[in-house]
Structure formats: structure tokens, C-alpha cells
Design a protein around this motif. Structure first.
Motif, PDB file in Angstrom:
ATOM      1  N   PRO A 271       0.905  -1.285   0.104  1.00 42.47           N
ATOM      2  CA  PRO A 271       0.079   0.130  -0.187  1.00 42.47           C
ATOM      3  C   PRO A 271       0.766   1.193   0.062  1.00 42.47           C
ATOM      4  N   LEU A 272       2.005   1.257   0.851  1.00 47.84           N
ATOM      5  CA  LEU A 272       2.827   2.248   0.959  1.00 47.84           C
ATOM      6  C   LEU A 272       3.586   2.706  -0.602  1.00 47.84           C
ATOM      7  N   PHE A 273       3.817   1.571  -1.182  1.00 48.48           N
ATOM      8  CA  PHE A 273       4.543   1.563  -2.664  1.00 48.48           C
ATOM      9  C   PHE A 273       3.478   2.108  -3.651  1.00 48.48           C
ATOM     10  N   VAL A 274       2.123   1.791  -3.634  1.00 47.00           N
ATOM     11  CA  VAL A 274       1.347   2.147  -4.594  1.00 47.00           C
ATOM     12  C   VAL A 274       0.863   3.924  -4.300  1.00 47.00           C
ATOM     13  N   LYS A 275       1.010   4.348  -2.894  1.00 45.96           N
ATOM     14  CA  LYS A 275       0.904   5.675  -2.618  1.00 45.96           C
ATOM     15  C   LYS A 275       2.187   6.399  -3.066  1.00 45.96           C
ATOM     16  N   GLN A 276       3.464   5.763  -2.947  1.00 39.54           N
ATOM     17  CA  GLN A 276       4.763   6.345  -3.572  1.00 39.54           C
ATOM     18  C   GLN A 276       4.662   6.718  -4.992  1.00 39.54           C
ATOM     19  N   ILE A 277       3.834   5.638  -5.619  1.00 42.24           N
ATOM     20  CA  ILE A 277       3.825   5.802  -7.109  1.00 42.24           C
ATOM     21  C   ILE A 277       3.066   7.103  -7.567  1.00 42.24           C
ATOM     22  N   LYS A 278       1.740   7.177  -6.683  1.00 35.74           N
ATOM     23  CA  LYS A 278       0.969   8.057  -7.056  1.00 35.74           C
ATOM     24  C   LYS A 278       1.481   9.657  -6.863  1.00 35.74           C
ATOM     25  N   SER A 279       2.148   9.711  -5.575  1.00 38.13           N
ATOM     26  CA  SER A 279       2.892  10.896  -5.237  1.00 38.13           C
ATOM     27  C   SER A 279       3.949  11.222  -6.128  1.00 38.13           C
ATOM     28  N   THR A 280       4.669  10.399  -6.593  1.00 39.00           N
ATOM     29  CA  THR A 280       5.668  10.654  -7.722  1.00 39.00           C
ATOM     30  C   THR A 280       5.266  11.237  -8.902  1.00 39.00           C
ATOM     31  N   ARG A 281       4.040  10.597  -9.465  1.00 39.80           N
ATOM     32  CA  ARG A 281       3.527  11.017 -10.604  1.00 39.80           C
ATOM     33  C   ARG A 281       2.878  12.530 -10.233  1.00 39.80           C
ATOM     34  N   ASN A 282       2.132  12.637  -9.313  1.00 45.26           N
ATOM     35  CA  ASN A 282       1.573  13.939  -8.866  1.00 45.26           C
ATOM     36  C   ASN A 282       2.780  15.031  -8.952  1.00 45.26           C
ATOM     37  N   MET A 283       3.854  14.625  -8.337  1.00 49.27           N
ATOM     38  CA  MET A 283       5.100  15.712  -8.172  1.00 49.27           C
ATOM     39  C   MET A 283       5.471  15.994  -9.559  1.00 49.27           C
ATOM     40  N   GLN A 284       5.497  14.898 -10.562  1.00 48.48           N
ATOM     41  CA  GLN A 284       5.950  15.165 -11.855  1.00 48.48           C
ATOM     42  C   GLN A 284       4.971  16.110 -12.707  1.00 48.48           C
ATOM     43  N   ALA A 285       3.889  16.106 -12.395  1.00 43.62           N
ATOM     44  CA  ALA A 285       2.657  16.887 -13.080  1.00 43.62           C
ATOM     45  C   ALA A 285       2.805  18.184 -12.560  1.00 43.62           C
ATOM     46  N   LEU A 286       3.130  18.355 -11.260  1.00 46.81           N
ATOM     47  CA  LEU A 286       3.019  19.835 -10.733  1.00 46.81           C
ATOM     48  C   LEU A 286       4.317  20.377 -10.891  1.00 46.81           C
ATOM     49  N   GLN A 287       5.318  19.749 -11.539  1.00 49.57           N
ATOM     50  CA  GLN A 287       6.791  20.716 -11.761  1.00 49.57           C
ATOM     51  C   GLN A 287       6.540  21.793 -12.388  1.00 49.57           C
ATOM     52  N   PRO A 288       5.719  22.111 -13.341  1.00 44.96           N
ATOM     53  CA  PRO A 288       5.388  23.309 -14.102  1.00 44.96           C
ATOM     54  C   PRO A 288       4.977  24.371 -13.407  1.00 44.96           C
ATOM     55  N   LYS A 289       4.005  24.051 -12.481  1.00 47.58           N
ATOM     56  CA  LYS A 289       3.229  25.105 -11.551  1.00 47.58           C
ATOM     57  C   LYS A 289       4.311  25.323 -10.456  1.00 47.58           C
ATOM     58  N   MET A 290       5.184  24.416  -9.898  1.00 46.96           N
ATOM     59  CA  MET A 290       6.222  24.762  -8.974  1.00 46.96           C
ATOM     60  C   MET A 290       7.073  25.631  -9.311  1.00 46.96           C
ATOM     61  N   LYS A 291       7.376  25.354 -10.562  1.00 44.54           N
ATOM     62  CA  LYS A 291       8.594  26.356 -11.164  1.00 44.54           C
ATOM     63  C   LYS A 291       7.831  27.780 -11.422  1.00 44.54           C
ATOM     64  N   ALA A 292       6.567  27.886 -11.795  1.00 38.89           N
ATOM     65  CA  ALA A 292       6.057  29.059 -11.967  1.00 38.89           C
ATOM     66  C   ALA A 292       5.964  29.762 -10.683  1.00 38.89           C
ATOM     67  N   ILE A 293       5.617  29.394  -9.709  1.00 42.66           N
ATOM     68  CA  ILE A 293       5.821  29.884  -8.205  1.00 42.66           C
ATOM     69  C   ILE A 293       6.979  30.486  -7.640  1.00 42.66           C
ATOM     70  N   GLN A 294       7.936  29.675  -8.080  1.00 41.93           N
ATOM     71  CA  GLN A 294       9.526  29.988  -7.699  1.00 41.93           C
ATOM     72  C   GLN A 294       9.824  31.057  -8.442  1.00 41.93           C
ATOM     73  N   GLU A 295       9.594  31.344  -9.691  1.00 44.72           N
ATOM     74  CA  GLU A 295       9.830  32.461 -10.504  1.00 44.72           C
ATOM     75  C   GLU A 295       9.106  33.742 -10.006  1.00 44.72           C
ATOM     76  N   ARG A 296       7.856  33.449  -9.696  1.00 48.19           N
ATOM     77  CA  ARG A 296       6.855  34.688  -9.467  1.00 48.19           C
ATOM     78  C   ARG A 296       7.100  35.187  -8.067  1.00 48.19           C
ATOM     79  N   TYR A 297       7.325  34.454  -7.210  1.00 55.28           N
ATOM     80  CA  TYR A 297       7.827  34.778  -5.812  1.00 55.28           C
ATOM     81  C   TYR A 297       9.045  34.552  -5.441  1.00 55.28           C
ATOM     82  N   LYS A 298      10.137  34.681  -6.151  1.00 55.62           N
ATOM     83  CA  LYS A 298      11.503  34.360  -6.177  1.00 55.62           C
ATOM     84  C   LYS A 298      12.128  35.200  -5.069  1.00 55.62           C
ATOM     85  N   SER A 299      11.545  36.553  -4.998  1.00 58.01           N
ATOM     86  CA  SER A 299      12.251  37.480  -3.906  1.00 58.01           C
ATOM     87  C   SER A 299      11.555  37.310  -2.806  1.00 58.01           C
ATOM     88  N   ASP A 300      10.540  36.616  -2.542  1.00 58.61           N
ATOM     89  CA  ASP A 300       9.744  36.554  -1.255  1.00 58.61           C
ATOM     90  C   ASP A 300       9.597  34.991  -0.763  1.00 58.61           C
TER      91      ASP A 300
END
Length: 428
Positions: free
Chosen positions: A55-84
Motif C-alpha cells: 500500500p505504501l508503494f502504491v502511494k509512492q507511485i501516485k505521489s511521484t506522478r503528482n510531483m511530476q505533473a506539478l513541476q511546471p506549476k511549482m517552477k512558475a511559483i518559484q519564478e513569481r515569488y523568487k524574492s519572497d
């Protein structure tokens, strides 16, 4: 390492109990003092732990995929608030909460099995030192010390001295060779597992820093295992090699059966599914129907692999439905019974084009002359009668009008249709 292992001494009793139970089973088959009995007991311990961690392995797979899908949004947040930095952290946590993603979920299987790993290390260290631990009493301790795997005792390490190895009734050369081979296999399996994840099960259409981090870990982890492996007893190397092989097989199954969208593994999976649909004319598995249903629901948001799959179904004469099934496509059947396409005329030579042009010209002239004669006759028939006795004389043939008429009948173009008759009172 011994200090860290002592922190997990509370779990050494259940770990030692599980090993002893498996030892009773394998000891009845291979003999209680053999390396097969003790080695397979450790392997069985790994299998039992990994089954509990599925069960933890299945949760790990889902979390890894979600992290991959969120990378563009995370990068946009970092660029937008890089000074804060504070606002950046708040937006990151908000994004994790909205998507239900936990960055630590990808580490859960490793963190969950770490206590068992250190507890096993603590058990084997005590066996090497000749100390009773957990449910392993003195007779079991003597049996474990006699057990050898390819000539290397379970409790021996690569860094042991010749005297320590001799106390376990083994040679230093055998211990070094066996431990070196197991360390290489352990590092290689870790590298292959990470490489398989990066090369096949990653969305290559998204280039993010997360992918670069994973690529670095692909080379760093094997080096870490190789450095740490020289301090592991043979029994711990058996444990870690077994868990790496299990992870590699488990990940291979997940990649083949549930690949990441946009990855090479998804393309291979959909091509296999397309081949199955073409052969059987239907989708048999419920899991496959769920995959097709998800692809149809995406609509215009499909990735390149999914669009290629839908296009392949259309070429094969099938159409995917919203419920995940496929039916015969009416468009494909109509295409098979449609009229043949209009063929382009053959290209003519220059001589053929010229002769064809003269012939066309002669035909046009004949049509024009016929039209003129018909128009003239119609004009005479419809000429209105007047009460005047004197009628206009017909112009002489040699006059200008006659010449004009002959010129017109000679092939010159004139206005088609009926000519308006002259009024009787008009001058000649």
C-alpha cells in the motif's frame, strides 16, 4: 552503524522471531546449519516486509506522478515569488493541499523498512559477536555462525580482518570475493531500477528540475550503496540485494501495466492495447476499459501517445466510446464502400494540345455561325408590320452594310441574340 542499529533494538525481537520461524521451515528441507536455510530465511523476511509495504508503494507511485505533473506549476511559483521566500513556501503548501500531494510520500517505503533493516543489522552483528539476541538462543546462535553462503559466513563483512574471519571458520579471500560480488550486484540493481524509472516512466514532454534531480540520484545512490556495503554483514547484503531485486521487479510491473502519461512506457502500453483490439475486435479487460475511458474523457487534452492510439483505432475501423468500449466505426465502413476518387486526366503532348486547340476553335466558329443564322431568321419572323406602303430598301450587296455582313459571316465575333429592327421612318 552499530549506534544507529541500537536505536532500533526494540524491533529486533519480532525480526529475530520471523527469521527463526522461516529457519524452522527451510531447516527441515536443507538442514538447520546450512547457508540455504538461514539465507532463505532472510529472503523470506524481505518478501514478507515488502508485501506489507505494497500500500505504501502504491502511494509512492501516485505521489511521484503528482510531483511530476506539478513541476511546471511549482517552477512558475518559484519564478513569481523568487524574492519572497515566505510567500513562495505558502503557495507551495497551498498547491500541495489543493492537489492532495505529499512530497514525503515518495520516501515512505524506504522510511518504513528502515527499522527492519537496522534491526536485522543489529541481529547479525550480535551473531558475529557471539551474543544471544531476541529469540535466537545459544543453539540457534551456533547454527547461524556455522552457516555459510558460497563460503562466506552470514555475519562476516568485507572490512573484517583475517582473524575475525578465521573465528567464523572461513577464509578472508572467500569473504572478500563474495561480499564484493554482492555489493556490485546491489549497486547495479539500484542503478538499473532508477534508470528504468527515468528512461521509460517519465513524461519526456515536461523538462523540469525534478527530472534533473532524479537523474543525479540515478548515479549517486549506487555509489552510496557501494561505500556503505563494505560495512554490511553478508546477511544484510542478502537482505538489501533481495529488496533491490524486489523493487526492480515491482517497478517493472507497474511501468508495464500502469505507466506514467506521456512516457515511453505509456506509448508501448497503448500500442499493445491497440494490437489486442485489432485482433479480438473488443476490449476484454476491465482495467483496459478504464484506461480507454480515461483517454476518451480527456478530449483535446490528450497527449501525443493517446492521440496516436485514438488515430490507430480509427485506421483499424474502430471508435472508442465514453464507457471504455470500442465499436465498429461507421466512417471506416463508409470509406470502404465509397465511390473511387476522380482520376486526373493524362497530360497531353504539345502537338496534341495544339491540334486540340484548332479543333476547339473550329467548333466554336461553327456554333457561332449557327447562332447568327438562327438569330437572323428570328429577327425576320418577328419584324413588326406597319401601315406605310413604302418599305425600306434592302441594302445592296456591294454596300457598306453588305460588306459588314460578309465580314461578320467570315468568322468575326458579334453580339449574340436577336438584333433590334430599324424603324421604317429612319433614314437610309
Amino acid at each position: 552503524m552499530d549506534t544507529i542499529a541500537s536505536l532500533f533494538s526494540f524491533i529486533t525481537w519480532p525480526v529475530s522471531w520471523v527469521i527463526v520461524q522461516f529457519h524452522k521451515l527451510y531447516g527441515a528441507i536443507f538442514g538447520p546449519d546450512t547457508g540455504w536455510a538461514w539465507g532463505l530465511s532472510i529472503v523470506s523476511l524481505v518478501v514478507l516486509i515488502r508485501i506489507c509495504l505494497i500500500p505504501l508503494f502504491v502511494k509512492q507511485i501516485k505521489s511521484t506522478r503528482n510531483m511530476q505533473a506539478l513541476q511546471p506549476k511549482m517552477k512558475a511559483i518559484q519564478e513569481r515569488y523568487k524574492s519572497d521566500k515566505q510567500r513562495q513556501s505558502e503557495e507551495m503548501m497551498k498547491l500541495y493541499k489543493e492537489t492532495g500531494t505529499n512530497p514525503l510520500s515518495s520516501c515512505l517505503p524506504i522510511l518504513a523498512q528502515s527499522p527492519f533493516f537496522f534491526a536485522l543489522y543489529h541481529v547479525l552483528s550480535n551473531i558475529a559477536s557471539g551474543k544471544v539476541i531476541g529469540v535466537i538462543d545459544q543453539p540457534l546462535l551456533e547454527s547461524a555462525r556455522k552457516a555459510h553462503i558460497f563460503g562466506a559466513p552470514l555475519a562476516s563483512k568485507f572490512t573484517d580482518s583475517a582473524a575475525e574471519v578465521a573465528a567464523l571458520d572461513a577464509s578472508l579471500t572467500s569473504v572478500r570475493i563474495v561480499t564484493a560480488v554482492m555489493i556490485i550486484m546491489m549497486s547495479a540493481s539500484q542503478f538499473f531500477t532508477q534508470r528504468q524509472l527515468m528512461m521509460k516512466n517519465v513524461d519526456l514532454s515536461v523538462k523540469t528540475p525534478y527530472m534533473q534531480q532524479q537523474k543525479m540520484l540515478m548515479y549517486i545512490f549506487p555509489v552510496i550503496f557501494a561505500v556503505m556495503g563494505i560495512n554490511f554483514p553478508v546477511g544484510v547484503l542478502v537482505y538489501w540485494l533481495t529488496t533491490n531485486v524486489w523493487t526492480m521487479g515491482q517497478q517493472m510491473y507497474v511501468i508495464n501495466q500502469n505507466p506514467t502519461p506521456g512516457s515511453k512506457a505509456q506509448d508501448s502500453y497503448l500500442q499493445r492495447l491497440l494490437k489486442s483490439v485489432t485482433q479480438h475486435g473488443e476490449i476484454r479487460s476491465r482495467r483496459h476499459k478504464a484506461v480507454v475511458k480515461a483517454i476518451v474523457a480527456k478530449g483535446s487534452d490528450r497527449n501525443e501517445n493517446e492521440r496516436r492510439f485514438i488515430g490507430g483505432l480509427a485506421k483499424a475501423g474502430f471508435a472508442a466510446q465514453a464507457d471504455g468500449t470500442v465499436v465498429k466505426s461507421d466512417a471506416a465502413e463508409a470509406e470502404g464502400t465509397a465511390a473511387p476518387k476522380r482520376q486526373q486526366p493524362k497530360r497531353q503532348s504539345k502537338a496534341q494540345r495544339q491540334s486540340g486547340g484548332h479543333q476547339a476553335k473550329s467548333d466554336d466558329e461553327t456554333v457561332e455561325e449557327t447562332a447568327e443564322e438562327s438569330a437572323g431568321e428570328a429577327a425576320q419572323d418577328t419584324e413588326p408590320k406597319t401601315s406605310l406602303e413604302k418599305k425600306p430598301e434592302t441594302p445592296a450587296k456591294g454596300g457598306p452594310q453588305g460588306g459588314r455582313s460578309r465580314a461578320n459571316s467570315g468568322g468575326s465575333r458579334q453580339r449574340k441574340g436577336q438584333q433590334r429592327p430599324k424603324h421604317p421612318s429612319s433614314k437610309k
